[in-house]
Design an enzyme around this catalytic site. Structure first.
Site, PDB file in Angstrom:
ATOM      1  N   ARG A   1       0.841  -1.203   0.000  1.00  0.00           N
ATOM      2  CA  ARG A   1       0.000   0.000   0.000  1.00  0.00           C
ATOM      3  C   ARG A   1       0.875   1.251   0.000  1.00  0.00           C
ATOM      4  NH1 ARG A   1      -4.701   1.246   4.459  1.00  0.00           N
ATOM      5  NH2 ARG A   1      -2.937   1.167   5.922  1.00  0.00           N
TER       6      ARG A   1
ATOM      7  N   ASP B   1      -3.424   3.353  13.934  1.00  0.00           N
ATOM      8  CA  ASP B   1      -2.640   3.986  12.884  1.00  0.00           C
ATOM      9  C   ASP B   1      -3.179   5.391  12.657  1.00  0.00           C
ATOM     10  OD1 ASP B   1      -4.932   3.714  11.347  1.00  0.00           O
ATOM     11  OD2 ASP B   1      -4.117   2.173  10.033  1.00  0.00           O
TER      12      ASP B   1
END
Length: 541
Positions: A169, A454
């Site tokens: 990603r 995150d």
């Protein structure tokens, strides 16, 4: 590179980090410069388009499916490209940053896929950007085994057949990579740097291993952004002599605008698409961002009170599964973020039951796989999907044709019965400060209160504080959310951290900066589009 490639490479403006020359070769920098020349202007146009669309949502207070693409949605004939063998079975995917320890642990975890993250769980220091690329390349060449100097623990890869398939990603379109500039002097987008270096150095090796260059695409807001990625893929494959259609991309549907364009996004990427993923925190963050001035009907309760069974969230996931399976794509469920405790088995038991129920629901709803943040959760999620899939790799034959979701149902956010609470506000402040402090030190995946957090967590936390202040929310205890209240809570958290950590450890951290940045983005009159943009200005390295 083709003969028409420019001779001028991208320019590195960062101090050198170990083994940097292995990644930033002359040919790789020329490739990055050409990606920048061809595609950054379109990226810039699409970012401006995001702002115009936000203004339109502010004016109308609503969203709808696009009339100009109705023909794409109505056409039953098109499908995405078939999944390659390595992406047929995705029943459990583990996520995490591409540091060496995580690389070995994730590949060995028993998950079918590892999302190697250069985005929300990675703070983009220059060292992290380069070391992440090296970790992937080293793993593909089986030269990543190592012994941790501090713990003495050895890390070694299992046989190739037992390793997870890597899906990388890159950063979202909005983030720059300040350490690389093009021949024009412009800063390269982080997305092009992450994708470009990974593809340039590993695509051929992955084909030799019987796999391929696979990517997760974050924070897309429109099908035009998907079209840009598709054009990048076509160009990159042609430039490096990789067969057209080798790349596969899974798109995270983590913005409210993308939820209205799922079919169009798959259509634009149909040569390269392999699935869609249902996010949670970024999706809620996007709802607040886009509807922040749309009135009290869009005020969300505590983030932990918004489950995936809330009617507007269920509408989103049901539509995602139906869309994916209608078009032959995988539908991947959301994150189980729990971090097991080594000291409290009761916490683990309760959390594992919650994870199991969540994964059971996803499997029953038709999802083909789901995410976990920790290797200990792999067998939990695996059991849920094994019970439904058996020895089948997926359940794309479940077309979910009974599902019908209206435009209004996707934004019926007033449906949860819960309301904002004092505990929820305090949690947002505490988690926001703790996460930002770690991020500023270069750590993007942070264990906070038994959850792996995150950047998406920090975004929803600071966004809820901003929304509650600007909506004049009154908490369940009768207290109104005001800037003064938030400042008091933040100061109290700093004091508690100083006492808990001790003066020396507290001073070694970046707690005051984290406190100040949280208050800046939570209390400013103007809502900041992304916390990570002002945070990146303060990130050292």
């Amino acid at each position: 590179m083709s003969a028409s490639a420019p001779s001028r490479p991208a320019v590195v403006t960062a101090p050198a980090v170990p083994r940097q020359d292995e990644v930033l070769t002359e040919a790789a920098l020329v490739f990055l410069a050409e990606l920048h020349r061809r595609f950054t202007p379109r990226r810039d146009e699409l970012l401006a388009r995001r702002a115009r669309r936000r203004a339109e949502i502010s004016r109308t207070g609503t969203l709808d499916f696009l009339p100009e693409t109705a023909h794409v949605r109505a056409d039953d004939s098109w499908r995405v490209a078939p999944a390659p063998p390595a992406l047929q079975d995705r029943r459990v995917e583990i996520t995490g940053p591409a540091d060496r320890r995580m690389t070995v642990n994730a590949l060995n975890s028993g998950a079918r896929v590892w999302l190697a993250d250069f985005e929300d769980s990675s703070a983009p220091t220059w060292e992290n950007v380069i070391s992440g690329q090296l970790a992937l390349s080293d793993a593909y060449h089986r030269r990543i085994d190592f012994t941790d100097e501090r713990s003495g623990k050895s890390y070694a890869l299992r046989p190739d057949a037992e390793l997870a398939t890597v899906v990388m990603r890159p950063r979202g379109w909005h983030l720059p990579e300040r350490h690389l500039t093009g021949p024009d002097g412009g800063v390269l987008p982080g997305a092009l740097v992450d994708f470009g270096l990974c593809f340039f150095h590993t695509a051929r090796r992955l084909l030799d291993l019987g796999k391929g260059p696979y990517f997760y695409l974050p924070k897309l807001e429109s099908h035009q952004e998907a079209r840009l990625w598709n054009d990048i893929f076509l160009f990159a494959q042609e430039q490096l002599g990789i067969p057209r259609g080798t790349i596969r991309a899974t798109v995270l549907i983590e913005t409210i605008t993308a939820a209205y364009e799922m079919e169009e996004i798959l259509y634009e990427l149909r040569e390269h698409a392999s699935g869609l993923n249902a996010g949670r925190w970024d999706y809620l963050f996007s709802i607040i961002k886009n509807f922040r001035d749309a009135g009290p009907g869009f005020v969300l309760p505590d983030r932990n009170a918004i489950t995936m069974t809330a009617p507007f969230m269920r509408a989103y996931t049901e539509l995602l599964v139906r869309t994916c399976h209608r078009r032959g794509a995988h539908a991947i469920g959301g994150m189980a973020a729990f971090i097991p405790s080594r000291r409290d088995p009761e916490i683990n038991r309760a959390a594992f039951e919650k994870v199991r129920a969540d994964k059971d629901r996803e499997a029953a709803d038709g999802f083909d796989g789901s995410w976990v943040a920790h290797p200990d959760l792999v067998p939990v999620a695996l059991a849920s999907f094994d019970a439904v899939l058996g020895d089948r790799p997926h359940q794309k034959d479940r077309l979910r044709e009974e599902v019908s979701v209206t435009a209004a149902e996707l934004i019926a956010v007033g449906s949860p019965a819960a309301r904002p609470t004092a505990a929820g506000l305090l949690n947002a402040v505490r988690v926001g400060i703790r996460y930002i402090e770690a991020w500023l030190r270069g750590t993007g995946a942070v264990a906070i209160f038994h959850l792996m957090e995150d950047a998406a967590t920090a975004e929803i936390s600071r966004s809820q504080i901003w929304q509650w202040i600007n909506a004049g929310v009154v908490l369940e205890n009768g207290e109104r959310v005001t800037p003064a209240l938030v400042r008091t809570l933040a100061a109290g958290e700093l004091g508690a951290l100083r006492e808990t950590l001790g003066g020396e450890e507290y001073a070694a951290g970046r707690w005051q900066e984290a406190h100040d940045l949280l208050l800046r983005v939570a209390l400013d009159e103007e809502y900041a589009d992304f916390l990570t943009l002002p945070a990146y200005e303060r990130l050292t390295g």
